[in-house]
Scaffold this active site. Sequence first.
Site, PDB file in Angstrom:
ATOM      1  N   GLU A   1       0.842  -1.209   0.000  1.00 48.78           N
ATOM      2  CA  GLU A   1       0.000   0.000   0.000  1.00 48.78           C
ATOM      3  C   GLU A   1       0.870   1.249   0.000  1.00 48.78           C
ATOM      4  O   GLU A   1       1.978   1.240   0.530  1.00 48.78           O
ATOM      5  CB  GLU A   1      -0.865   0.022   1.265  1.00 48.78           C
ATOM      6  CG  GLU A   1      -2.321  -0.345   1.074  1.00 48.78           C
ATOM      7  CD  GLU A   1      -3.129   0.692   0.312  1.00 48.78           C
ATOM      8  OE1 GLU A   1      -2.565   1.486  -0.460  1.00 48.78           O
ATOM      9  OE2 GLU A   1      -4.358   0.708   0.492  1.00 48.78           O
ATOM     10  N   ASP A   2       0.357   2.314  -0.540  1.00 46.02           N
ATOM     11  CA  ASP A   2       1.066   3.589  -0.441  1.00 46.02           C
ATOM     12  C   ASP A   2       0.833   4.219   0.930  1.00 46.02           C
ATOM     13  O   ASP A   2       1.761   4.661   1.579  1.00 46.02           O
ATOM     14  CB  ASP A   2       0.670   4.547  -1.580  1.00 46.02           C
ATOM     15  CG  ASP A   2      -0.836   4.693  -1.724  1.00 46.02           C
ATOM     16  OD1 ASP A   2      -1.572   3.781  -1.284  1.00 46.02           O
ATOM     17  OD2 ASP A   2      -1.290   5.702  -2.270  1.00 46.02           O
TER      18      ASP A   2
ATOM     19  N   ASP B   1      -4.525   5.302   6.051  1.00 50.61           N
ATOM     20  CA  ASP B   1      -5.101   6.533   6.600  1.00 50.61           C
ATOM     21  C   ASP B   1      -6.111   6.125   7.686  1.00 50.61           C
ATOM     22  O   ASP B   1      -5.720   5.817   8.805  1.00 50.61           O
ATOM     23  CB  ASP B   1      -5.737   7.284   5.421  1.00 50.61           C
ATOM     24  CG  ASP B   1      -6.151   8.701   5.736  1.00 50.61           C
ATOM     25  OD1 ASP B   1      -6.669   8.937   6.830  1.00 50.61           O
ATOM     26  OD2 ASP B   1      -6.001   9.587   4.877  1.00 50.61           O
TER      27      ASP B   1
ATOM     28  N   PHE C   1      -2.928  16.545   3.788  1.00 49.91           N
ATOM     29  CA  PHE C   1      -3.251  15.891   2.520  1.00 49.91           C
ATOM     30  C   PHE C   1      -1.994  15.799   1.662  1.00 49.91           C
ATOM     31  O   PHE C   1      -1.308  16.788   1.434  1.00 49.91           O
ATOM     32  CB  PHE C   1      -4.361  16.648   1.787  1.00 49.91           C
ATOM     33  CG  PHE C   1      -4.940  15.817   0.675  1.00 49.91           C
ATOM     34  CD1 PHE C   1      -5.878  14.832   0.953  1.00 49.91           C
ATOM     35  CD2 PHE C   1      -4.522  15.993  -0.633  1.00 49.91           C
ATOM     36  CE1 PHE C   1      -6.392  14.041  -0.059  1.00 49.91           C
ATOM     37  CE2 PHE C   1      -5.036  15.201  -1.647  1.00 49.91           C
ATOM     38  CZ  PHE C   1      -5.971  14.231  -1.365  1.00 49.91           C
TER      39      PHE C   1
ATOM     40  N   ARG D   1       0.038  12.283  -9.355  1.00 48.22           N
ATOM     41  CA  ARG D   1       0.589  10.957  -9.053  1.00 48.22           C
ATOM     42  C   ARG D   1       2.023  10.837  -9.553  1.00 48.22           C
ATOM     43  O   ARG D   1       2.802  10.036  -9.069  1.00 48.22           O
ATOM     44  CB  ARG D   1      -0.248   9.856  -9.721  1.00 48.22           C
ATOM     45  CG  ARG D   1      -1.654   9.693  -9.167  1.00 48.22           C
ATOM     46  CD  ARG D   1      -2.264   8.388  -9.678  1.00 48.22           C
ATOM     47  NE  ARG D   1      -3.716   8.329  -9.524  1.00 48.22           N
ATOM     48  CZ  ARG D   1      -4.352   7.900  -8.435  1.00 48.22           C
ATOM     49  NH1 ARG D   1      -3.663   7.504  -7.394  1.00 48.22           N
ATOM     50  NH2 ARG D   1      -5.662   7.866  -8.394  1.00 48.22           N
TER      51      ARG D   1
HETATM   52  C1  PRP Z   1      -5.983   5.776  -0.946  1.00 45.75           C
HETATM   53  C2  PRP Z   1      -4.711   5.004  -0.651  1.00 45.75           C
HETATM   54  C3  PRP Z   1      -5.186   3.829   0.156  1.00 45.75           C
HETATM   55  C4  PRP Z   1      -6.401   4.385   0.869  1.00 45.75           C
HETATM   56  C5  PRP Z   1      -6.048   4.702   2.290  1.00 45.75           C
HETATM   57  O1  PRP Z   1      -6.574   5.236  -2.074  1.00 45.75           O
HETATM   58  O2  PRP Z   1      -4.077   4.600  -1.826  1.00 45.75           O
HETATM   59  O3  PRP Z   1      -5.558   2.740  -0.663  1.00 45.75           O
HETATM   60  O4  PRP Z   1      -6.793   5.578   0.181  1.00 45.75           O
HETATM   61  O5  PRP Z   1      -7.138   5.287   2.961  1.00 45.75           O
HETATM   62  P1  PRP Z   1      -7.894   4.629   4.176  1.00 45.75           P
HETATM   63  O6  PRP Z   1      -6.856   4.035   5.099  1.00 45.75           O
HETATM   64  O7  PRP Z   1      -8.616   5.798   4.798  1.00 45.75           O
HETATM   65  O8  PRP Z   1      -8.846   3.595   3.660  1.00 45.75           O
HETATM   66  P2  PRP Z   1      -7.779   5.948  -2.852  1.00 45.75           P
HETATM   67  O9  PRP Z   1      -9.066   5.363  -2.339  1.00 45.75           O
HETATM   68  O10 PRP Z   1      -7.620   7.427  -2.785  1.00 45.75           O
HETATM   69  O11 PRP Z   1      -7.606   5.443  -4.338  1.00 45.75           O
HETATM   70  P3  PRP Z   1      -6.316   5.487  -5.300  1.00 45.75           P
HETATM   71  O12 PRP Z   1      -5.279   4.574  -4.657  1.00 45.75           O
HETATM   72  O13 PRP Z   1      -6.821   4.973  -6.588  1.00 45.75           O
HETATM   73  O14 PRP Z   1      -5.834   6.921  -5.368  1.00 45.75           O
END
Ligand code: PRP
Length: 179
Positions: A98-99, A102, A151, A164
Amino acid sequence: MDSSNLKCLISREEIESTVKRLAADIRKDYHDKNPLAVGVLKGSFVFLADLVRTLDFHHEVEFVRLSSYGSGTTSTGQITMIHDLHVSIEGRHVLVVEDIVDTGNSIAFLINYLSEKQPASLKLCALMDKPSRRQVEVQIDYRGFIVPNVFLVGYGLDYDEKYRNLPDICTLQEVGEEE
Ligand code: PRP
């Protein structure tokens, strides 16, 4: 691309050395296990690409995609699978990549989903951890950075699908927002 509202929080050099540290830890645990790295699209694609190029042992790569936040900056908490795995993970050593964690809702959903498919092991590598936002408990086995509640964009993370491509991780200030 207008970059006037961007401020670098984590530089590409810091990212590079952290990716190497994570890869060394992952190597110790997985070098003889042919693990399956599961990237969570879209955000993890840059991190995953750098991470796997630092792993000098056999492994495989797959992707899943979970529902997105949409065009805003806050989570809805409602997670669904948009793109599922197309291989069996039964008996496999699975490392989710995961990146950012949150609220934890996305990864908690995914870990729960994957654990029902009987992998031999299931661990999580997350480049960033934002613990101040956590709503559900998540175990991060390999963690890059702890980040503040701001953010973030760049290195795979977006705002409204933009930024990105930035090589550094940056904070994005809304127009009109005070320093
Ligand atoms: C972001 C990120 C994680 C997630 C974390 O993805 O890449 O997958 O949110 O948030 P959380 O812990 O509150 O669930 P996003 O839904 O923005 O989609 P993306 O990866 O396509 O940008």
